[in-house]
Design a protein around this motif. Structure first.
Motif, PDB file in Angstrom:
ATOM      1  N   VAL A 126      10.812 -13.955  -3.738  1.00  0.00           N
ATOM      2  CA  VAL A 126      10.289 -13.711  -4.963  1.00  0.00           C
ATOM      3  C   VAL A 126       9.182 -12.731  -4.921  1.00  0.00           C
ATOM      4  CG1 VAL A 126       9.394 -14.007  -7.343  1.00  0.00           C
ATOM      5  CG2 VAL A 126      11.341 -15.510  -6.225  1.00  0.00           C
ATOM      6  N   CYS A 127       8.085 -13.050  -3.987  1.00  0.00           N
ATOM      7  CA  CYS A 127       6.957 -12.446  -3.892  1.00  0.00           C
ATOM      8  C   CYS A 127       7.354 -11.124  -3.158  1.00  0.00           C
ATOM      9  CB  CYS A 127       5.909 -13.247  -3.038  1.00  0.00           C
ATOM     10  SG  CYS A 127       5.258 -14.626  -3.836  1.00  0.00           S
ATOM     11  N   CYS A 128       8.093 -11.240  -2.201  1.00  0.00           N
ATOM     12  CA  CYS A 128       8.312  -9.836  -1.604  1.00  0.00           C
ATOM     13  C   CYS A 128       9.337  -8.734  -2.593  1.00  0.00           C
ATOM     14  CB  CYS A 128       9.188 -10.129  -0.388  1.00  0.00           C
ATOM     15  SG  CYS A 128       8.711 -11.118   0.875  1.00  0.00           S
ATOM     16  N   CYS A 129       9.805  -9.268  -3.496  1.00  0.00           N
ATOM     17  CA  CYS A 129      10.495  -8.672  -4.389  1.00  0.00           C
ATOM     18  C   CYS A 129       9.849  -8.078  -5.335  1.00  0.00           C
ATOM     19  CB  CYS A 129      11.857  -9.558  -5.099  1.00  0.00           C
ATOM     20  SG  CYS A 129      12.768  -8.561  -6.482  1.00  0.00           S
ATOM     21  N   CYS A 130       8.573  -8.854  -5.897  1.00  0.00           N
ATOM     22  CA  CYS A 130       7.635  -8.185  -6.704  1.00  0.00           C
ATOM     23  C   CYS A 130       6.660  -7.271  -6.111  1.00  0.00           C
ATOM     24  CB  CYS A 130       6.871  -9.382  -7.313  1.00  0.00           C
ATOM     25  SG  CYS A 130       7.693 -10.839  -8.276  1.00  0.00           S
ATOM     26  N   ALA A 131       6.588  -7.574  -4.755  1.00  0.00           N
ATOM     27  CA  ALA A 131       5.621  -6.446  -4.254  1.00  0.00           C
ATOM     28  C   ALA A 131       6.371  -5.115  -4.084  1.00  0.00           C
ATOM     29  CB  ALA A 131       5.221  -7.010  -2.790  1.00  0.00           C
ATOM     30  N   ALA A 132       7.709  -5.217  -3.753  1.00  0.00           N
ATOM     31  CA  ALA A 132       8.544  -4.002  -3.753  1.00  0.00           C
ATOM     32  C   ALA A 132       8.768  -3.334  -5.114  1.00  0.00           C
ATOM     33  CB  ALA A 132       9.958  -4.278  -3.227  1.00  0.00           C
ATOM     34  N   LEU A 133       8.612  -4.060  -6.234  1.00  0.00           N
ATOM     35  CA  LEU A 133       8.687  -3.447  -7.377  1.00  0.00           C
ATOM     36  C   LEU A 133       7.310  -2.685  -7.979  1.00  0.00           C
ATOM     37  CD1 LEU A 133      10.798  -6.136  -9.342  1.00  0.00           C
ATOM     38  CD2 LEU A 133      11.502  -3.938  -8.359  1.00  0.00           C
ATOM     39  N   ARG A 134       6.079  -3.042  -7.041  1.00  0.00           N
ATOM     40  CA  ARG A 134       4.915  -2.470  -7.743  1.00  0.00           C
ATOM     41  C   ARG A 134       4.905  -0.855  -7.280  1.00  0.00           C
ATOM     42  NH1 ARG A 134       0.538  -6.011  -7.775  1.00  0.00           N
ATOM     43  NH2 ARG A 134      -0.765  -4.244  -6.902  1.00  0.00           N
ATOM     44  N   PRO A 135       4.181  -0.060  -8.113  1.00  0.00           N
ATOM     45  CA  PRO A 135       4.313   1.137  -7.957  1.00  0.00           C
ATOM     46  C   PRO A 135       3.669   1.534  -6.513  1.00  0.00           C
ATOM     47  CG  PRO A 135       3.265   0.701 -10.099  1.00  0.00           C
ATOM     48  CD  PRO A 135       3.415  -0.649  -8.993  1.00  0.00           C
ATOM     49  N   ARG A 136       3.997   2.870  -5.987  1.00  0.00           N
ATOM     50  CA  ARG A 136       3.885   3.151  -4.860  1.00  0.00           C
ATOM     51  C   ARG A 136       2.200   3.413  -4.485  1.00  0.00           C
ATOM     52  NH1 ARG A 136       5.605   8.430  -1.336  1.00  0.00           N
ATOM     53  NH2 ARG A 136       4.937   7.687   0.663  1.00  0.00           N
ATOM     54  N   TYR A 137       1.632   4.058  -5.457  1.00  0.00           N
ATOM     55  CA  TYR A 137       0.174   4.297  -5.408  1.00  0.00           C
ATOM     56  C   TYR A 137      -0.672   2.789  -5.276  1.00  0.00           C
ATOM     57  CZ  TYR A 137      -0.749   3.147 -10.188  1.00  0.00           C
ATOM     58  OH  TYR A 137      -0.732   2.467 -11.361  1.00  0.00           O
ATOM     59  N   LYS A 138      -0.154   1.791  -5.867  1.00  0.00           N
ATOM     60  CA  LYS A 138      -0.645   0.496  -5.792  1.00  0.00           C
ATOM     61  C   LYS A 138      -0.297   0.102  -4.320  1.00  0.00           C
ATOM     62  CE  LYS A 138      -1.063  -0.952 -10.688  1.00  0.00           C
ATOM     63  NZ  LYS A 138      -0.611  -1.934 -11.518  1.00  0.00           N
ATOM     64  N   ARG A 139       0.663   0.131  -3.922  1.00  0.00           N
ATOM     65  CA  ARG A 139       0.948  -0.372  -2.654  1.00  0.00           C
ATOM     66  C   ARG A 139       0.184   0.187  -1.525  1.00  0.00           C
ATOM     67  NH1 ARG A 139       6.279   0.754  -1.535  1.00  0.00           N
ATOM     68  NH2 ARG A 139       6.652   1.508  -3.445  1.00  0.00           N
ATOM     69  N   LEU A 140       0.157   1.595  -1.588  1.00  0.00           N
ATOM     70  CA  LEU A 140      -0.900   2.418  -0.769  1.00  0.00           C
ATOM     71  C   LEU A 140      -2.417   2.100  -0.831  1.00  0.00           C
ATOM     72  CD1 LEU A 140       0.761   5.940  -1.007  1.00  0.00           C
ATOM     73  CD2 LEU A 140       0.960   4.285   1.027  1.00  0.00           C
ATOM     74  N   VAL A 141      -2.841   1.724  -2.020  1.00  0.00           N
ATOM     75  CA  VAL A 141      -4.199   1.329  -2.106  1.00  0.00           C
ATOM     76  C   VAL A 141      -4.385  -0.281  -1.746  1.00  0.00           C
ATOM     77  CG1 VAL A 141      -5.970   0.588  -4.031  1.00  0.00           C
ATOM     78  CG2 VAL A 141      -4.680   2.604  -4.098  1.00  0.00           C
ATOM     79  N   ASP A 142      -3.350  -0.928  -1.807  1.00  0.00           N
ATOM     80  CA  ASP A 142      -3.499  -2.421  -1.330  1.00  0.00           C
ATOM     81  C   ASP A 142      -3.621  -2.486   0.202  1.00  0.00           C
ATOM     82  OD1 ASP A 142      -3.730  -3.544  -3.870  1.00  0.00           O
ATOM     83  OD2 ASP A 142      -1.528  -3.683  -4.123  1.00  0.00           O
ATOM     84  N   ASN A 143      -2.744  -1.711   0.660  1.00  0.00           N
ATOM     85  CA  ASN A 143      -2.730  -1.538   2.146  1.00  0.00           C
ATOM     86  C   ASN A 143      -3.934  -1.192   2.828  1.00  0.00           C
ATOM     87  OD1 ASN A 143       0.017  -2.426   1.916  1.00  0.00           O
ATOM     88  ND2 ASN A 143       0.703  -0.370   2.154  1.00  0.00           N
ATOM     89  N   VAL A 181      -8.645   0.227   6.872  1.00  0.00           N
ATOM     90  CA  VAL A 181      -7.668   0.532   7.620  1.00  0.00           C
ATOM     91  C   VAL A 181      -7.409   2.042   7.678  1.00  0.00           C
ATOM     92  CG1 VAL A 181      -5.014   0.042   8.069  1.00  0.00           C
ATOM     93  CG2 VAL A 181      -6.528  -1.829   6.980  1.00  0.00           C
ATOM     94  N   LYS A 182      -7.654   2.813   8.493  1.00  0.00           N
ATOM     95  CA  LYS A 182      -7.555   4.165   8.742  1.00  0.00           C
ATOM     96  C   LYS A 182      -6.184   4.643   8.750  1.00  0.00           C
ATOM     97  CE  LYS A 182     -11.834   4.316  11.397  1.00  0.00           C
ATOM     98  NZ  LYS A 182     -12.418   4.948  12.780  1.00  0.00           N
ATOM     99  N   ALA A 183      -5.244   4.044   9.325  1.00  0.00           N
ATOM    100  CA  ALA A 183      -3.811   4.592   9.183  1.00  0.00           C
ATOM    101  C   ALA A 183      -3.208   4.638   7.741  1.00  0.00           C
ATOM    102  CB  ALA A 183      -2.978   3.781   9.933  1.00  0.00           C
ATOM    103  N   ASP A 184      -3.517   3.636   6.935  1.00  0.00           N
ATOM    104  CA  ASP A 184      -2.987   3.512   5.639  1.00  0.00           C
ATOM    105  C   ASP A 184      -3.825   4.178   4.786  1.00  0.00           C
ATOM    106  OD1 ASP A 184      -0.934   1.695   6.149  1.00  0.00           O
ATOM    107  OD2 ASP A 184      -2.448  -0.010   6.108  1.00  0.00           O
ATOM    108  N   MET A 185      -5.229   4.518   5.052  1.00  0.00           N
ATOM    109  CA  MET A 185      -6.079   5.330   4.504  1.00  0.00           C
ATOM    110  C   MET A 185      -5.584   6.869   4.441  1.00  0.00           C
ATOM    111  SD  MET A 185      -8.530   5.558   2.403  1.00  0.00           S
ATOM    112  CE  MET A 185      -8.556   7.216   1.388  1.00  0.00           C
ATOM    113  N   GLU A 186      -5.077   7.104   5.791  1.00  0.00           N
ATOM    114  CA  GLU A 186      -4.478   8.694   5.831  1.00  0.00           C
ATOM    115  C   GLU A 186      -3.074   8.790   4.962  1.00  0.00           C
ATOM    116  OE1 GLU A 186      -3.899   9.131  10.038  1.00  0.00           O
ATOM    117  OE2 GLU A 186      -5.567   9.216  10.342  1.00  0.00           O
ATOM    118  N   LYS A 187      -2.346   7.811   4.778  1.00  0.00           N
ATOM    119  CA  LYS A 187      -1.234   7.693   3.970  1.00  0.00           C
ATOM    120  C   LYS A 187      -1.598   7.942   2.603  1.00  0.00           C
ATOM    121  CE  LYS A 187       1.615   4.851   7.023  1.00  0.00           C
ATOM    122  NZ  LYS A 187       2.207   3.486   7.157  1.00  0.00           N
ATOM    123  N   LEU A 188      -2.717   7.066   2.236  1.00  0.00           N
ATOM    124  CA  LEU A 188      -2.923   7.467   0.835  1.00  0.00           C
ATOM    125  C   LEU A 188      -3.493   8.784   0.488  1.00  0.00           C
ATOM    126  CD1 LEU A 188      -3.743   6.063  -2.025  1.00  0.00           C
ATOM    127  CD2 LEU A 188      -5.827   5.247  -1.183  1.00  0.00           C
TER     128      LEU A 188
END
Length: 818
Positions: free
Chosen positions: A5-22, A33-40
């Protein structure tokens, strides 16, 4: 199940939030986290419309972390915001900036010093970014207030206190840079912002200066020390702020300085005030300097009732500002500066005399200290006037000379400076101080012609008899004359009255006398001679007076003397010698010997300057005889501290005196016109002598008449008259007539003082009409038109009649008949 359920909820979060959380690691110590910062960053650049949402989500996380004191994640969030801010330049960055500023405000509001410093650093980075378009809705009121409060941090830990203050100063610097670069830069110059920014900067500059003054002079800081020194950082920010000020907002930036100095009582002592205004004058644009000077003058008017030391501190600040402004543009404030200073000079004298009158009969220490403090104010005003005037260009300096001279109270003239209520002592104080300031203004003034330096409206009041009533006044007048006459800097070589063995050793510089200078001496030379002559007759003369009189004669000889002036100077010198010998004014023996020494020193100088050998021999012989028989007639002896004065001067000892006939023979042999040497010099009588409070020279001298010796025997008339009864009766009758004349004059004066204006005007009009009618009758009798064949017109009873003249009755001039 729960994991899915958690994984499903996380997948439903907007992409910008997932990038920020990462970008946030599990352990905040690991950092961003520099790699994820570059993606953001790539996502934000690719989809700029998502920037506002990214910013809002980051702000939400940062607010939550601040409340939970998870400062590691706060640092990571601010680092991410900074990188996004630096990477994204587009129209969509505006909403993101609002989220960014909201997060910075949250950090500044926290009580944690580290977060305050962190927020300040982020704001400074943001301030250095140049935005493509202005933001019309963004305001920085909160940041101005918060950074100003940080500048006044009083944390118990000195290091933390310094760190917060530096952050506050850097924040203010960022606000200034950001608002000045924006189109809405005028908002930062509003008084409510300047009243916070300027005192905050001055507070830090003042605190460190106090520490430096206790420890000693600070060493020159390096680049790293500048960043760690709040005083230097505040000074740099203050300079930058003033450098960006324009015409319309200059006053808003300067007025808080006065409020800060008043509130902290920094005018006495005024070292910090002086340093502040030096910074101001050097930082602002040169064409705005007069704004600062006007503000200082206005503040001086506001504080005119304060203690003397406060006023002196403000005036010294004005002096420093004027010294810097005089090198550039000072605008229309030249006369305003002098007018305001002279007004405060009068106020200071009024205060001094008021304290003296209130303490009459009870000399107290406090009163004497107040008087000495007022003297400090007066000296500061004089120094400011003189320094300002001496730094002006010549064309402006001549106007200022006229302006200051117009303020000097001179008997018989009108001055704009009111001194009627000051009394004689106050008037004398004003005269001395204005002449001292005039002396400083004229220092170094080099006029092309003496007429430019001494125009009649300036020369007449300067040589006024009312300025000769005091020894110090006469000295100042002569020194002013020296400044204006000496155009080749010879005065220093002539300092001190002495017998100069060889004038050529002085290497005196001189030019050929110009036509303008010759014309000046013909018109005004008698005024200069008269001033020197009367100056020698004053009983309160001291050695300095005689030295200045000698210098005056020498400078006139160098700068203005042609053959005619040389003869006049010799006549003047002989007349001065006669003052000492005849002693009609009952001068003390010291004064008589001083005049004799003055004549000896000057004729020695003059004889060598004109290089007439026979004249030089006569002068040298007299000086040599005096050195053997009467050394008290020489300046080297009479002006010693202990000099034995003679009891009387023998008029028959001609070998001790300079003789007119021998001087005439020597000069006549060299081509000089010496006829006028036989006419004794007598000073001209002016109208002002009758108004002067001094003994009028009309009682002691007569009007000068030049008579050539060739006509003297023919024009002599025996004035002796036989005394008879008829002569006495005639004299008595004349006395009665004089009494009647005096009574008539008194009645006329009384009528003009008390009669109504209309009556006086009617009487004058009647007299004028009567004179006009008489003049018309005379013209009618003397100037008649020639007869005309067409007749002449006469008017009788309002009708015109023509009377013709036959041609054969007309009389023609002989030249017209042939």
């Amino acid at each position: 199940l729960s994991t899915g359920v958690c994984c499903c909820c996380a997948a439903l979060r907007p992409r910008y939030k997932r990038l920020v959380d990462n970008i946030f690691p599990e352990d905040p110590k690991d950092g961003l986290v520099k790699a994820d910062m570059e993606k953001l960053t790539f996502y934000a650049v690719s989809a700029p419309e998502k920037l506002d949402r990214i910013g809002a989500y980051l702000a939400e996380r940062l607010t939550r972390d601040v409340v939970r004191h998870r400062y590691g994640y706060v640092l990571i969030a601010m680092e991410a915001l900074d990188q996004l801010l630096m990477a994204c330049h587009s129209q969509s960055i505006k909403p993101f900036v609002e989220s960014f500023l909201h997060m910075v405000a949250k950090l500044l509001e926290s009580g944690e010093p580290k977060l305050q410093v962190l927020g300040t650093n982020s704001f400074v980075k943001f301030a250095n970014i140049e935005e493509d378009t202005p933001s019309y809705h963004r305001r920085y009121d909160f940041f101005v207030s918060r950074f100003s409060a940080m500048c006044h941090s009083c944390d118990h830990d000195p290091e933390t206190q310094t760190e917060i203050r530096i952050a506050g100063i850097r924040g203010i610097q960022g606000v200034v840079r950001k608002t000045v670069n924006d189109e809405l830069r005028a908002t930062i110059w509003e008084p409510q912002h300047m009243d916070k920014i300027v005192p905050s900067l001055l507070f830090n500059m003042q605190k460190i200066e106090d520490i430096d003054s206790r420890i000693g002079p600070p060493s020159s800081p390096t680049g790293g020390e500048k960043e760690e020194n709040p005083a230097l950082l505040a000074e740099n920010c203050f300079r930058e702020l003033l450098g960006r000020a324009t015409y319309g907002n200059m006053n808003n930036a300067v007025r808080p300085v006065f409020a800060h100095l008043d509130h902290h009582r920094l005018w006495d002592p005024n070292e910090f005030a002086v340093s502040c205004f030096k910074i101001i004058m050097y930082s602002i644009q040169a064409q705005y300097s007069h704004h600062v000077i006007q503000e200082i003058l206005g503040h001086l008017d506001v504080r005119k009732r304060d203690s003397p030391r406060v006023r002196a501190g403000i005036i010294q600040v004005l002096l420093e500002a004027v010294a810097i402004a005089a090198k550039g543009s000072i605008g229309p404030t030249v006369l305003e500066v002098f007018n305001t200073l002279l007004k405060h000079l009068r106020i200071s004298v009024d205060f001094e005399l008021g304290d003296r009158r209130s303490s009459a009969g009870s000399a107290t220490f406090s009163t004497s200290s107040k008087e000495s403090d007022e003297r400090i104010v007066q000296n500061a005003i004089i120094q400011t006037i003189g320094f300002f005037g001496s730094n002006l260009p010549d064309y402006q300096r001549s106007e200022i000379m006229m302006f200051v001279m117009g303020k000097v109270p001179v008997l018989g003239t009108s001055q704009s400076l009111d001194t009627t209520h000051l009394g004689e002592l106050g008037t004398r104080r004003i005269q001395i101080m204005l002449l001292r300031s005039l002396l400083m203004v004229t220092s170094g003034y080099k006029a092309t012609t003496i007429t430019n330096a001494l125009p009649p409206p300036f020369l007449d009041p300067l040589l006024s008899p009312s300025l000769m009533e005091d020894s110090e006044l006469r000295q100042l007048v002569l020194e002013v004359l020296h400044n204006l006459i000496d155009r080749h800097d010879n005065r220093a070589k002539l300092r001190g009255i002495r017998i100069i063995p060889d004038v050529s050793d002085l290497k005196i510089k001189r030019d050929k006398i110009s036509r303008q200078d010759v014309s000046f001496m013909k018109k005004h030379g008698q005024q200069l001679y008269r001033h020197i002559y009367l100056g020698c007759k004053e009983e309160d003369n001291v050695q300095k007076n005689f030295e200045l009189l000698f210098t005056s004669l020498a400078l006139i000889t160098i700068e203005l003397a042609n053959e005619e002036v040389v003869i006049d100077l010799v006549r003047l010198a002989i007349a001065l010698q006669d003052i000492a010998i005849i002693n009609e004014d009952n001068l003390p023996m010291f004064n008589r010997c001083g005049v004799m020494a003055l004549v000896a020193a000057y004729l020695n100088f003059l004889s060598q300057m004109i290089a007439v050998p026979v004249f030089c021999q006569h002068v040298s012989k007299v000086i040599e005889t005096r050195s053997l028989e009467a050394s008290y007639f020489l300046p080297e002896t009479i002006f010693k501290d202990k000099c034995n004065l003679p009891k009387s001067l023998e008029k028959d000892e001609k070998n001790l005196f300079f003789l007119t006939n021998k001087i005439a023979e020597s000069l006549g042999g060299s081509g000089y016109s010496v006829e006028r040497l036989s006419v004794p010099y007598v000073p001209q009588v002016t109208d002002e002598d009758r108004l002067s409070r001094r003994k009028s020279i009309v009682d002691t001298v007569s009007i000068q008449v030049d008579i050539l010796p060739g006509n003297s025997t023919e024009d002599k008339v025996d004035n002796t008259e036989e005394i008879t009864f008829e002569a006495l009766k005639k004299a008595i009758d004349n006395n009665g007539l004089e009494e009647q004349e005096k009574e008539k004059r008194r009645l006329v004066i009384e009528k003009f003082q008390k009669a109504p204006f209309e009556e006086i005007a009617a009487q004058c009009e009647t007299k004028a009409n009567l004179l006009h009618d008489r003049l018309a009758q005379i013209l009618e009798l003397t100037i008649r038109p020639p007869p005309s064949p067409s007749g002449t017109m006469t008017i009788t009873a309002g009708h015109a009649h023509y009377q013709s003249v036959p041609v054969y009755e007309m009389k023609f001039p002989d030249l017209c008949v042939y």
